[in-house]
Design an enzyme around this catalytic site. Structure first.
Site, short mmCIF file in Angstrom:
data_model
loop_
_atom_site.label_atom_id
_atom_site.label_comp_id
_atom_site.label_asym_id
_atom_site.label_seq_id
_atom_site.Cartn_x
_atom_site.Cartn_y
_atom_site.Cartn_z
N ASP A 1 2.54 -1.32 -8.93
CA ASP A 1 2.56 -1.58 -7.61
C ASP A 1 2.31 -3.02 -7.35
OD1 ASP A 1 2.33 -1.57 -4.99
OD2 ASP A 1 0.89 0.07 -5.01
N HIS B 1 10.95 4.13 -0.80
CA HIS B 1 9.74 3.42 0.09
C HIS B 1 10.15 1.96 -0.38
CE1 HIS B 1 5.94 2.56 1.36
NE2 HIS B 1 5.69 1.62 0.01
#
Length: 429
Positions: free
Chosen positions: A243, A337
């Site tokens: 991430d 996303h």
């Protein structure tokens, strides 16, 4: 999650411009540790504004004996804790001014807080009643950052100085906000690579508040420790995803204009400052972990193993949004996303995410209370966080696996010069 990675951090113990530092020798005294300290001036695994992590706290694996020597500087153009690398431990705390406290009391408080921050970030004890919690440690990359909430300006009679960019965030369909854990007159962010150093700072800031302010809410977070991986890599979040791949970097030409208020911006006291959006985002891990790895990758739009886009390549390879499989289906799903949060899919909207993960125990039904203390920085939240979050509201595949439980927006003024305290231009202007 988000496709943007934190600016690379230095090897602990190096000064700006240096690329390496010799490991600290065992048995170093605190005095010698401090003498060798170098000076240094995210929505979940892919790109945008819902949940985010950033890169590993250091750009090289470091012996644990050197972690305590790293030092961030309190005085500077910008406040610390914005472009510094991720720290292993963090505390977020919001205060409300006490009844009857106003501009005078607020100025005295910020003066006390700034002096305490300067001392602790240098590895020195507090000026008064130090608890000795951090006596044996070096600075450990400690940063302390201060901000003002929307309500602060009414309580201090400074409504005319309240920035337009500080207007309350709009409501989002994914919000399940606890008002008691949201907003606040004042906000303090504390980060360090040692848990005791971070707690020591938190306790000192709380004690300094005295009768001028009381704690509204407080949250604790963590990140991977420096040197925990064999080589530098982008961090993983609690969903197991890499991430922070596409966070803006200071080396990019437009970094400053995206993240910081210009020197001639409005209001003048916010020159070189930034706006922090703070969200407690709970991850519904039981539901998430029931998905197959393939299903998780489709939600995010990136491979779980190495963070590469589903369209191919490595973690840093540009995502091909038009690529299809043999049946004509988009390789990166339309509601992934990573696709939705890309700056080039949001009019260039971008923010610097610098969050902490959290785990606050297990509910009586066995569900972990865990997720992300999402913190993002931008020159204007109406051009950064808000447009991306609105788009996520309209169809992000990740939304069914997360819940926004608290929220805050804070104006974080520029750094204090030598002899000044944070917010002095506002409070004494």
């Amino acid at each position: 999650m988000a496709d943007q990675s934190i600016p690379e951090a230095r090897t602990p113990g190096t000064a700006p411009g240096e690329t390496d530092a010799a490991p600290a020798r065992e048995g170093l005294s605190r005095r010698r540790l401090l003498g060798t300290a170098g000076a240094t001036g995210l929505v979940l695994g892919t790109a945008g504004a819902a949940v985010g992590y950033a890169a590993a706290p250091s750009d090289a694996a470091a012996p644990l004996t050197s972690i305590g020597t790293d030092r961030a500087m309190f005085h500077g153009k910008h406040q610390p804790g914005i472009t510094d690398g991720l720290q292993a431990r963090g505390h977020l705390v919001a205060f409300d001014l006490a009844s009857g406290a106003g501009r005078k009391e607020a100025a005295a408080l910020l003066r006390r807080w700034s002096e305490t921050a300067r001392r602790l970030m240098a590895g020195e004890p507090s000026a008064h009643d130090d608890t000795d919690v951090a006596r044996d440690a070096g600075p450990s990359s400690l940063t302390i950052t201060f901000g003002f909430g929307h309500s602060f300006f009414g309580r201090t009679g400074l409504e005319k100085q309240r920035p337009t960019a500080l207007e309350p965030l709009p409501e989002f369909s994914s919000d399940h906000l606890d008002k008691n854990r949201s907003n606040g007159d004042l906000w303090v962010q504390i980060g360090a690579n040692d848990a005791l150093v971070a707690f020591h700072a938190l306790r000192a800031i709380q004690k300094d508040a005295g009768r001028a302010a009381k704690v509204r809410w407080q949250m604790n977070g963590f990140n991977r420790s420096p040197g925990a991986t064999a080589h530098p890599m982008t961090a993983r979040n609690l969903m197991g995803q890499i991430d922070g791949t596409r966070n803006p970097k200071p080396s990019e030409a437009d970094f400053a204009q995206r993240i910081f208020v210009p020197e001639k911006g409005e209001p003048a006291w916010m020159a070189n400052g930034s706006y922090a959006v703070v969200r407690r985002i709970r991850m519904l891990l039981d539901d998430w972990e029931k998905l197959s790895v393939k299903a998780q990758e489709d939600v995010i739009g990136r491979r779980k193993s190495d963070g590469a886009a589903l369209s191919g390549g490595t973690e840093t390879t540009a995502m091909d949004l038009e690529k299809t499989d043999s049946q004509g289906n988009l390789v990166v799903p339309i509601n992934a996303h990573a696709r939705i949060t890309r700056p080039d899919q949001n009019g260039g909207a971008a923010m610097l995410r610098r969050p902490f993960s959290f785990h606050d125990g297990i509910d009586p039904d066995g569900v972990p209370d865990a997720g992300l203390l999402f913190i993002c920085w931008q020159a204007d939240p109406l051009r950064g966080f808000v447009p991306v979050q609105r788009k996520l509201d309209r169809g992000d595949a990740l939304s069914q696996f997360i819940r926004h439980e608290s929220s805050g927006l804070f104006a974080v003024p520029g750094g204090a010069a030598e002899g000044e305290y944070v917010g002095q231009r506002l409070l004494e202007g």
